[in-house]
Design an enzyme around this catalytic site. Structure first.
Site, short mmCIF file in Angstrom:
data_model
loop_
_atom_site.label_atom_id
_atom_site.label_comp_id
_atom_site.label_asym_id
_atom_site.label_seq_id
_atom_site.Cartn_x
_atom_site.Cartn_y
_atom_site.Cartn_z
N HIS A 39 6.05 -6.60 13.58
CA HIS A 39 6.89 -6.37 14.75
C HIS A 39 6.09 -6.74 16.01
O HIS A 39 5.11 -6.08 16.35
CB HIS A 39 7.31 -4.90 14.83
N MET A 84 5.74 2.67 12.60
CA MET A 84 6.69 3.76 12.79
C MET A 84 8.06 3.35 12.26
O MET A 84 8.43 2.18 12.29
CB MET A 84 6.80 4.11 14.27
N ASP A 103 11.75 0.57 8.71
CA ASP A 103 12.02 -0.83 8.42
C ASP A 103 11.20 -1.27 7.21
O ASP A 103 10.00 -1.06 7.16
CB ASP A 103 11.67 -1.70 9.64
N SER A 108 3.97 -2.86 11.42
CA SER A 108 4.43 -2.62 12.79
C SER A 108 3.28 -2.01 13.58
O SER A 108 2.22 -2.62 13.68
CB SER A 108 5.66 -1.72 12.80
N THR A 109 3.45 -0.81 14.11
CA THR A 109 2.43 -0.19 14.96
C THR A 109 1.09 -0.11 14.24
O THR A 109 0.99 0.46 13.16
CB THR A 109 2.88 1.22 15.38
#
Length: 355
Positions: free
Chosen positions: A203, A296, A299, A177-178
Site C-alpha cells: 500500500h 493495518m 486487506d 501495508s504499514t
C-alpha cells in the site's frame, strides 16, 4: 468510552492544515490536538502536550520534515505519518523518511473531485489509526459516514473451487501495508538471484512505487521494478504494483504476467492485496505461494483464504516482527494461513515451499 487518537498536524500550507483537520475530525476515533506551520512551532506544541500521532509535511521552511522526523525518532519517538505532494524528488525524500522511522506515507490532499477527497479521507484516517498502533524503534467530534468497503468482486469474479493443474514453475505473491517498506527490504534482500518470480502489493501512493522499486533494485541480488501492464513474471525478479492501480496475476500457457487495472478502492485500498491474491487463486492455484506481512486492516485476508482453497500454500509474518499485526492476524483468523514465521525467516520458508 474509547480514548480518541490525538493528532498534531504539521504543514506550512494553511489550506492543507485546514483540509487535514476537517478530514481527521470527520473520524469519530480521531481528534486534532493542534496544528503547526513548521517544525519549530510543532516542537513548542509537543512540549505542552505529546500527541499520539503527528502528520508531517516533507518540504517546509526553516527545517524540512525529514530532519524533524530524525530528531523526533532519536529523542522521543512518536508515530509519524509523512505527507508528500508526490513529486519525483519528494518520493525519494519520503522513502528516506521511512528509513528514519515514519510509519506511513500518504498523499497530501489536494482540491479536486468529491471522490478523490473521499478516498483521501479514508486513506488518511486509516493511516493515522495504523500509526497509533505501531511499534516504534528509536534511532541514533463530527462523525462521517464511512464509504462502503468494497471487495475484490468489483475487479474480478471469485475463482471456482477447482485449483488449476500444478506445474513446475512457482510464483510468489506478497501483500504488505504499514511497516511494509522496510519489511520488504529485509524480505527481498534475502533471496538468491534465481529465486521464483514475485509479485508484490505494498500500500503506497502513486509516484512512490517507482522510487521504492529502484531503491530495492539497488540493494537486492534479484531485480526489482515497478510493474507495468503485461510484464512477465520471471525467476530472479520482483514486480511491485504501481501506486493507485490494481495489479492482477494472469497466465497464458506457461507464462505468468501481470495486468494493471484501474477501478474503485477494494478493502479501502488501490492497489489491493485481495485483488492480487484472488487473481493468484484463479490463475496460479497450487503453483502459488502467498505471503502476508505487516499492515493495518484486513486487506488480503479473504484473498489468501481463496488461494488456500485453490491449493496454494500461505505464510504470515508473526506478531513480534510486525509493525502492525492487523493484516496477518486477520488472515490467520480467517483460516487462510498455513505457516506463521518471523520476518527474517519468511524468505527461507518461501524457498523451501517452492523447492
Amino acid at each position: 468510552m474509547r480514548k480518541k487518537i490525538r493528532v498534531l498536524i504539521v504543514d506550512d500550507s494553511a489550506v492543507v492544515r485546514q483540509t487535514m483537520s476537517e478530514i481527521l475530525s470527520s473520524d469519530p476515533q480521531i481528534e486534532v490536538m493542534s496544528t503547526a506551520g513548521d517544525p519549530f512551532i510543532a516542537a513548542e506544541r509537543i512540549r505542552d502536550e505529546v500527541p499520539d500521532v503527528i502528520t508531517l509535511d516533507v518540504e517546509m521552511p526553516r527545517m524540512d520534515g525529514v530532519t524533524f522526523l530524525h530528531r523526533i525518532m532519536s529523542q522521543h519517538p512518536i508515530p509519524v505519518v509523512m505527507c508528500s505532494s508526490l513529486t519525483e524528488r519528494g518520493s525519494e525524500t519520503a522513502l528516506k523518511a521511512l528509513e528514519y522511522g515514519a510509519v506511513e506515507i500518504i498523499q497530501k490532499p489536494r482540491m479536486g473531485t468529491k471522490d478523490f477527497l473521499e478516498e483521501s479521507r479514508v486513506r488518511i484516517c486509516d493511516a493515522v489509526k495504523a500509526a497509533a498502533q505501531a511499534r516504534l524503534r528509536k534511532i541514533s467530534p463530527h462523525t462521517h459516514t464511512v464509504a462502503p468497503k468494497l471487495t475484490a468482486d468489483v475487479i474480478m469474479e471469485k475463482p471456482s473451487s477447482h485449483a488449476m493443474m500444478q506445474t513446475t514453475e512457482k510464483v510468489v505473491v506478497v501483500g504488505a501495508s504499514t511497516g511494509g517498506t522496510e519489511a520488504l527490504r529485509v524480505f527481498l534482500e534475502s533471496f538468491p538471484a534465481d529465486c521464483p518470480g514475485i509479485v508484490i502489493v505494498q500500500h503506497m501512493p502513486e509516484g512512490f512505487t517507482k522510487a521504492f522499486s529502484r531503491r530495492l533494485d539497488g540493494l537486492c541480488r534479484i531485480s526489482v521494478k515497478e510493474a507495468a501492464d503485461n510484464d512477465t513474471v520471471v525467476r530472479g525478479r520482483a514486480l511491485i504494483a504501481p501506486g493507485n492501480h490494481h495489479t492482477l496475476l494472469k497466465r497464458s500457457g506457461a507464462r505468468y504476467y501481470v495486468e494493471i487495472k484501474d477501478g474503485p478502492l477494494v478493502t479501502r485500498h488501490r492497489p489491493s492485496v485481495d485483488v492480487l491474491f484472488r487473481s493468484a487463486a484463479r490463475y496460479a492455484g497450487k503453483n502459488a505461494v502467498g505471503v502476508i506481512m505487516t499492515g493495518m486492516g484486513d486487506d488480503g485476508a479473504k484473498g489468501m483464504l481463496e488461494m488456500k482453497q485453490a491449493g496454494a500454500i500461505n505464510i504470515a509474518q508473526d506478531e513480534a516482527t510486525c509493525v502492525v499485526f492487523g493484516m496477518p492476524n486477520e488472515a490467520i483468523k480467517l483460516g487462510g494461513v498455513d505457516y506463521v514465521r518471523p520476518l527474517e525467516a519468511l524468505s527461507r520458508e518461501v524457498l523451501r515451499l517452492c523447492d
